[in-house]
Design an enzyme around this catalytic site. Structure first.
Site, PDB file in Angstrom:
ATOM      1  N   ASP A   1      43.287 -23.848 -39.750  1.00 59.97           N
ATOM      2  CA  ASP A   1      44.629 -24.765 -40.260  1.00 59.97           C
ATOM      3  C   ASP A   1      44.739 -25.860 -39.014  1.00 59.97           C
ATOM      4  O   ASP A   1      45.301 -25.565 -38.033  1.00 59.97           O
ATOM      5  CB  ASP A   1      45.526 -24.191 -40.439  1.00 59.97           C
ATOM      6  CG  ASP A   1      46.626 -25.050 -41.273  1.00 59.97           C
ATOM      7  OD1 ASP A   1      46.601 -26.174 -40.961  1.00 59.97           O
ATOM      8  OD2 ASP A   1      47.717 -24.588 -41.913  1.00 59.97           O
TER       9      ASP A   1
ATOM     10  N   ASP B   1      45.293 -20.665 -36.889  1.00 65.04           N
ATOM     11  CA  ASP B   1      45.751 -19.952 -38.074  1.00 65.04           C
ATOM     12  C   ASP B   1      44.664 -20.013 -38.957  1.00 65.04           C
ATOM     13  O   ASP B   1      44.229 -21.095 -39.380  1.00 65.04           O
ATOM     14  CB  ASP B   1      46.805 -20.809 -38.750  1.00 65.04           C
ATOM     15  CG  ASP B   1      47.374 -20.176 -40.130  1.00 65.04           C
ATOM     16  OD1 ASP B   1      46.966 -18.762 -40.165  1.00 65.04           O
ATOM     17  OD2 ASP B   1      48.064 -20.796 -40.783  1.00 65.04           O
TER      18      ASP B   1
ATOM     19  N   ASP C   1      43.451 -18.837 -42.792  1.00 64.03           N
ATOM     20  CA  ASP C   1      44.074 -18.303 -43.940  1.00 64.03           C
ATOM     21  C   ASP C   1      42.988 -18.214 -45.119  1.00 64.03           C
ATOM     22  O   ASP C   1      42.387 -19.253 -45.500  1.00 64.03           O
ATOM     23  CB  ASP C   1      45.325 -19.459 -44.246  1.00 64.03           C
ATOM     24  CG  ASP C   1      46.379 -18.843 -45.098  1.00 64.03           C
ATOM     25  OD1 ASP C   1      45.788 -18.207 -46.297  1.00 64.03           O
ATOM     26  OD2 ASP C   1      47.454 -18.935 -45.013  1.00 64.03           O
TER      27      ASP C   1
END
Lengths: 373, 341
Positions: free
Chosen positions: A281, A95, A97
């Site tokens: 992440d 992930d 972000d």
């Protein structure tokens, strides 16, 4: 969120799911996956097993979920409680972000919603109305956020291919539906590794936990020859390019590094890690029981869909991931920040009644910056 | 099962089927207790345990990697097998653990030598096979290095707490990790110890054999030396203090931080009701959700699984570690402030 807003969002989402079911990718080995969903203003329903896209379609139509998830893991019994599922393996997921990238643009497009008095402002620590510190942050990501996230995706892909021998075809990149990207790796040697192993892998990818010795520096009598070379593979090679800049400067910079000493080298490593480590992440990658947003479904944080990016460099989520209708709807908008969707600019609005297309209304309501008039 | 030569059994006695070996050599355990010549071997076995208990490696009669004398080979293997019999009879698990570890270290030396042996390909291949058969690590030779798949490496390296074993501090290329013979063998040390340990634990315990009592009694009193007492200062580690401070300031503590704090306090014996108020300043505080989540972690609701406090390594990855010198190489926040006496 008030009832009228929820009703409006549900209607808009339902329409999308009815018309665009083709965009929803039923993952391979569907029956071995765990599915889950959320409805507006309600908790998570998970441990669902689904056998075909017909069943999935039915789930969408019956529940009109705000968000839909699917496990990256494969289980023998996906519908049983966690410790009885019989975990088999899991795709590697990442992930990226924009909110984790410490970008300087963030302050310009982040608003705070006070949990106590609902005041919306650009204040970052305290409510300007009631001084409460319980602020919920909402960001309307800009082009810079998306470009910076794309750079991280490219860095990640390079490490996966060059260092970890993953083939390009087995790396799939998706826009997350809000402010980042989800990367899936299929059929790798890492399918069966557990959570602690995945955590080590994330440290590798994000260049964390390095010791000076890895890059040639020693506490006592450092040896010039053990510093990385320009054409070396892996992180030593990337380190050289970042720190030496060019082959001709290598020798001079090694002399500087040795003169500055061991603890200064540790500081250098931290800086290098910050600039060239891949910002993923870690919690997502090391979770082997996660249910992860289903490709093709709408992200209720924005009303945009999670879709695959086949051409990352040209990809513009604010054009390509917005699928809701153009029908005009009246809302009371309170969005101090201007944003652009489907090539149209909206806002800023200061507590005013406006008529906007559905996709923009949904976007603002999802961000809690508007309500149905 | 690997086909083992004479030298190999002496070097890696744990690979042999103990009962079968004795039978093949034409001996019974009773003979060792009764025959004065054979009884020396019990003393040798006892010594082998003593050395291990002391944290040292038993120095064998092997000369290089060859058996020096004709008689040395059986002596090597017998003393190992008899040591196991003594340990089983004493029933002292601390000693078994120490013995297994020391024997692993001893075998490790031979494995390393065999791996690095460039003149004798068969030695080299045997070592590679032992590592693959017992520990499922596929080792391939590439010039001066041994290369193993990253995923195999990770399965073992996660048991190490030293930073140089982190994947990031390794030469990684094309999905493989490059290791020296020493590192290759070191990688499986713990599993080698576990393997030997489980072989001993799973071995049948014989009934007491005349002539073995003395050594067994000595072992029982020896093991008492290793009982330790720990005291705790009761102070919280910096990561926990930091998390509490964040919450007190009303700032947002990430989910992973809340998980750490709650599991830590639960392990320290605090109740869900005692812990819940800590979260009341969180920006998204909802008492119903907090109680639900705490009960879930405590195992009083949901699947009944009790969640434990994450390791220091995991907290480092999550940027929740704020180590201070007093942390002193602990591997879990729960160990903070504990001193052995």
């Amino acid at each position: 969120m008030q009832e009228a807003d929820i009703q409006f969002l549900e209607e808009s989402f339902k329409k999308y799911y009815f018309n665009h079911f083709d965009l929803i990718t039923v993952p391979e080995r569907t029956s071995e996956r765990e599915f889950g969903f959320q409805k507006f203003n309600s908790g998570m329903t998970r441990h669902i097993s689904i056998k075909s896209d017909k069943e999935l379609h039915l789930m969408f139509m019956q529940n009109i979920p705000s968000d839909v998830y699917c496990s990256n893991a494969y289980y023998t019994f996906p519908n049983l409680p966690m410790n009885e599922k019989d975990w088999k393996e899991a795709d590697l997921i990442f992930d990226i972000d924009a909110k984790d990238l410490n970008l300087s643009c963030r302050g310009n497009h982040t608003v705070s919603i006070c949990n106590d008095c609902n005041e919306i402002s650009k204040a970052s620590t305290q409510c300007i109305n009631c001084n409460s510190t319980k602020l919920e942050k909402k960001s309307l990501p800009c082009k810079n956020c998306i470009d910076a996230s794309k750079t991280e995706v490219l860095k990640l892909t390079e490490v996966l291919i060059d260092d970890l021998a993953i083939t390009k075809e087995n790396i799939h990149v998706y826009f997350s539906g809000n402010e980042g990207f989800h990367v899936y790796v299929y059929n790798s040697q890492f399918q069966k590794i557990g959570s602690r192993e995945r955590s080590e892998l994330t440290d590798y990818i994000s260049l964390r936990g390095t010791i000076p010795e890895t890059f040639g520096m020693k506490k006592f009598k450092p040896n010039r020859a053990s510093f990385p070379d320009f054409d070396e593979k892996g992180w030593r090679g990337r380190f050289s390019k970042q720190v030496f800049g060019s082959k001709s400067k290598r020798s001079k910079i090694i002399t500087e590094l040795i003169t500055n000493g061991y603890s200064s080298f540790q500081k250098t490593l931290e800086d290098v890690s910050e600039s060239i480590g891949v910002k993923i992440d870690p919690n997502v990658t090391m979770d082997i029981h996660r249910i992860f947003r289903l490709p093709g479904s709408i992200n209720s944080k924005s009303g945009l869909a999670k879709i695959q990016c086949n051409n990352l460099s040209n990809f513009d989520p604010y054009i390509e991931a917005s699928f809701l209708s153009d029908d005009t709807v009246e809302i009371i908008a309170n969005s101090p920040i201007q944003f652009s969707l489907k090539n149209k600019k909206f806002g800023p609005y200061i507590n005013e009644k406006v008529a906007v297309p559905t996709f923009a209304a949904v976007y603002m309501i999802c961000k809690k910056l508007a309500r149905i008039a | 099962m690997l086909a083992l030569g004479q030298d190999e059994i002496a070097k890696y006695p744990f690979l042999a089927d103990a009962g079968q070996y004795l039978k093949d050599q034409g001996f019974s355990l009773e003979q060792f207790g009764a025959d004065p010549d054979l009884k020396q071997l019990i003393d040798k076995a006892y010594e082998r345990i003593l050395v291990a208990a002391d944290g040292k490696i038993y120095k064998s009669d092997l000369d290089g990697d060859h058996v020096s004398k004709e008689a040395a080979l059986p002596r090597e293997v017998f003393s190992f097998l008899l040591a196991i019999v003594l340990l089983k009879l004493s029933g002292m698990h601390t000693l078994i653990k120490r013995f297994a570890l020391a024997e692993a270290r001893r075998a490790e030396k031979y494995l390393e030598k065999d791996l690095a042996n460039i003149s004798d390909e068969s030695k080299n291949q045997l070592a590679i096979r032992v590592i693959d058969d017992l520990f499922s690590v596929q080792v391939k030779k590439s010039n001066d290095y041994f290369i193993i798949p990253v995923s195999d490496y990770l399965k073992h390296s996660i048991n190490f707490h030293e930073r140089e074993w982190k994947l990031i501090n390794r030469h990684v290329e094309n999905g493989h990790v490059f290791l020296s013979p020493h590192e290759t063998v070191r990688l499986i040390r713990k599993e080698l110890g576990t393997y030997i340990n489980s072989k001993i634990i799973n071995a049948k315990t014989p009934t007491m054999i005349p002539g073995f009592e003395d050594s067994v009694n000595k072992l029982v009193s020896l093991s008492k030396k290793f009982t330790t007492y720990t005291v705790s200062t009761g102070e919280y580690p910096p990561c926990i203090k930091h998390a509490i401070e964040i919450l007190e300031k009303g700032e947002n503590l990430p989910h992973s931080g809340r998980f750490m704090l709650a599991t830590f306090l639960l392990s320290k014996g605090q109740s869900v009701q005692q812990i819940a108020p800590l979260f009341k300043n969180a920006p998204d505080y909802n008492p119903r959700v907090t109680l639900y989540q705490l009960n879930h972690l405590a195992g009083t609701s949901g699947s009944g699984t009790q969640y434990s406090c994450p390791s220091c390594e995991k907290l480092k990855t999550q940027s929740l570690c704020f180590a201070i010198p007093e942390c002193d190489n602990i591997i879990n926040p729960l160990q903070f402030g504990r001193k052995k006496k």
